[in-house]
Design a protein around this motif. Sequence first.
Motif, short mmCIF file in Angstrom:
data_model
loop_
_atom_site.label_atom_id
_atom_site.label_comp_id
_atom_site.label_asym_id
_atom_site.label_seq_id
_atom_site.Cartn_x
_atom_site.Cartn_y
_atom_site.Cartn_z
N VAL A 25 0.82 -1.22 0.00
CA VAL A 25 0.00 0.00 0.00
C VAL A 25 0.85 1.27 0.00
CG1 VAL A 25 -1.78 1.32 1.21
CG2 VAL A 25 -1.94 -1.17 1.10
N PRO A 26 1.73 1.47 0.99
CA PRO A 26 2.55 2.70 0.95
C PRO A 26 3.51 2.74 -0.24
CG PRO A 26 3.33 1.23 2.68
CD PRO A 26 2.03 0.67 2.19
N ARG A 27 3.96 1.58 -0.69
CA ARG A 27 4.88 1.54 -1.83
C ARG A 27 4.18 2.03 -3.10
NH1 ARG A 27 6.96 -3.69 -3.21
NH2 ARG A 27 5.38 -4.79 -1.99
N LEU A 28 2.95 1.57 -3.30
CA LEU A 28 2.20 2.00 -4.48
C LEU A 28 1.82 3.47 -4.39
CD1 LEU A 28 0.79 1.44 -7.16
CD2 LEU A 28 -1.22 0.69 -5.86
N LEU A 29 1.40 3.90 -3.21
CA LEU A 29 1.00 5.30 -3.04
C LEU A 29 2.17 6.24 -3.29
CD1 LEU A 29 -1.33 5.09 0.09
CD2 LEU A 29 -1.99 5.37 -2.31
N LEU A 30 3.35 5.88 -2.81
CA LEU A 30 4.53 6.70 -3.05
C LEU A 30 4.88 6.73 -4.53
CD1 LEU A 30 6.97 8.36 -2.09
CD2 LEU A 30 8.19 6.20 -1.73
N ASN A 31 4.90 5.56 -5.14
CA ASN A 31 5.22 5.47 -6.56
C ASN A 31 4.22 6.25 -7.41
OD1 ASN A 31 6.66 4.65 -8.79
ND2 ASN A 31 6.02 2.53 -8.72
N ALA A 32 2.94 6.09 -7.08
CA ALA A 32 1.89 6.78 -7.83
C ALA A 32 1.97 8.29 -7.61
CB ALA A 32 0.52 6.26 -7.41
N GLY A 33 2.31 8.69 -6.38
CA GLY A 33 2.41 10.12 -6.09
C GLY A 33 3.49 10.80 -6.91
N VAL A 34 4.64 10.15 -7.00
CA VAL A 34 5.74 10.72 -7.80
C VAL A 34 5.37 10.72 -9.28
CG1 VAL A 34 8.13 10.40 -8.52
CG2 VAL A 34 7.50 10.04 -6.13
N GLN A 35 4.81 9.62 -9.75
CA GLN A 35 4.42 9.53 -11.16
C GLN A 35 3.39 10.58 -11.52
OE1 GLN A 35 5.43 7.85 -13.77
NE2 GLN A 35 3.78 8.48 -15.14
N PHE A 36 2.38 10.74 -10.67
CA PHE A 36 1.34 11.74 -10.93
C PHE A 36 1.92 13.15 -10.86
CE2 PHE A 36 -2.12 14.53 -9.31
CZ PHE A 36 -2.94 14.48 -10.42
N GLY A 37 2.88 13.35 -9.96
CA GLY A 37 3.52 14.66 -9.86
C GLY A 37 4.24 15.04 -11.14
N VAL A 38 4.86 14.05 -11.78
CA VAL A 38 5.57 14.30 -13.03
C VAL A 38 4.61 14.42 -14.21
CG1 VAL A 38 7.22 13.34 -14.69
CG2 VAL A 38 7.69 13.19 -12.24
N ALA A 39 3.61 13.56 -14.24
CA ALA A 39 2.69 13.53 -15.39
C ALA A 39 1.24 13.53 -14.91
CB ALA A 39 2.96 12.31 -16.26
N GLY A 40 0.73 14.71 -14.64
CA GLY A 40 -0.67 14.79 -14.25
C GLY A 40 -1.00 15.94 -13.31
N LEU A 41 -0.16 16.15 -12.32
CA LEU A 41 -0.45 17.18 -11.32
C LEU A 41 -0.48 18.58 -11.94
CD1 LEU A 41 -0.96 17.99 -8.40
CD2 LEU A 41 1.53 18.00 -8.03
N GLY A 42 0.50 18.88 -12.77
CA GLY A 42 0.57 20.20 -13.39
C GLY A 42 -0.67 20.53 -14.20
N ILE A 43 -1.08 19.61 -15.06
CA ILE A 43 -2.24 19.88 -15.91
C ILE A 43 -3.53 19.91 -15.09
CG2 ILE A 43 -1.14 18.87 -17.95
CD1 ILE A 43 -3.08 16.46 -17.58
N THR A 44 -3.57 19.13 -14.01
CA THR A 44 -4.75 19.13 -13.15
C THR A 44 -4.90 20.47 -12.44
OG1 THR A 44 -4.55 16.74 -12.78
CG2 THR A 44 -5.89 17.98 -11.21
N ILE A 45 -3.78 21.01 -11.95
CA ILE A 45 -3.81 22.33 -11.31
C ILE A 45 -4.30 23.39 -12.29
CG2 ILE A 45 -2.36 24.17 -10.36
CD1 ILE A 45 -0.58 21.97 -9.15
N SER A 55 -6.17 -5.19 -4.32
CA SER A 55 -5.69 -5.50 -5.67
C SER A 55 -6.52 -4.77 -6.72
CB SER A 55 -5.73 -7.01 -5.91
OG SER A 55 -7.05 -7.50 -5.78
N ILE A 56 -7.83 -4.67 -6.48
CA ILE A 56 -8.71 -3.97 -7.41
C ILE A 56 -8.47 -2.46 -7.34
CG2 ILE A 56 -11.12 -3.45 -7.99
CD1 ILE A 56 -11.84 -6.22 -6.88
N ILE A 57 -8.41 -1.95 -6.11
CA ILE A 57 -8.18 -0.51 -5.92
C ILE A 57 -6.80 -0.12 -6.47
CG2 ILE A 57 -7.92 1.33 -4.22
CD1 ILE A 57 -9.83 -0.29 -2.41
N GLY A 58 -5.81 -0.95 -6.18
CA GLY A 58 -4.46 -0.67 -6.64
C GLY A 58 -4.33 -0.67 -8.15
N MET A 59 -4.96 -1.64 -8.80
CA MET A 59 -4.91 -1.68 -10.26
C MET A 59 -5.65 -0.49 -10.86
SD MET A 59 -2.94 -3.98 -11.30
CE MET A 59 -3.31 -3.69 -13.03
#
Length: 233
Positions: free
Chosen positions: A50-70, A135-139
Amino acid sequence: MAKQQLSAEQKRLDTDIWIIALVTLGVFLFYVTAGKQLMSFVVNSNISVVPRLLLNAGVQFGVAGLGITIVCILRKEKFTHFGLIRKNVFKAIIWTIICFVPSILYVFLSGQFNGYQPFSILITDDVIASGIPFSIIGMALIIVVWGFFEGFNYAVICEKINSRYPSKKKWLDYGAITCAIICILFHPFSTSFWGIVEIITTFIAIYGMLMVRKQTGNAWGCVFAFCFIWNAI
């Protein structure tokens, strides 16, 4: 010579582009600086997924997604404004696949193909093995972050750049060129023979994908590419 005055729209677009650029570069530089520590944490199977995926997803979203969302929230722009519509969806997907053919061939010819695995990231197997319901939420999170936003991010950036710096030539697209270069620079590459081939095929894929979005008015091809091609082979 008098300095050309920018219109209110041009100033707005400049601000949007700067917001996206600063957010993206800020998170990317954080990743570059702390990358080894972050990756060692993410791939550590002794830690809950859980924390591993959240950290990985947070960094990924920060690079590709956060800027355009803001920017979209700030400007009250709907995602449909950037091509997430039904019209021409199949045409966009088919032509996007065609644009990725050289990249797909590169993967096969260079011996890097290890099977077709959509939504494949470092810890996809751990997420799947985590059991229901995570597993469903993570995917779902992987699909949204690495599939939807990574592809759609390029569509938004491309349109912002083209709105600010329009080209008079049909097949010369400054936004697509910029996004293709960003894609190459933000991913590992080499200057070996196969490395050069990868750079060329990546440029063709991203530039072509965004030209398809421009010609069809539909951005679902971008999302499809990152769900079922880029993060799958």
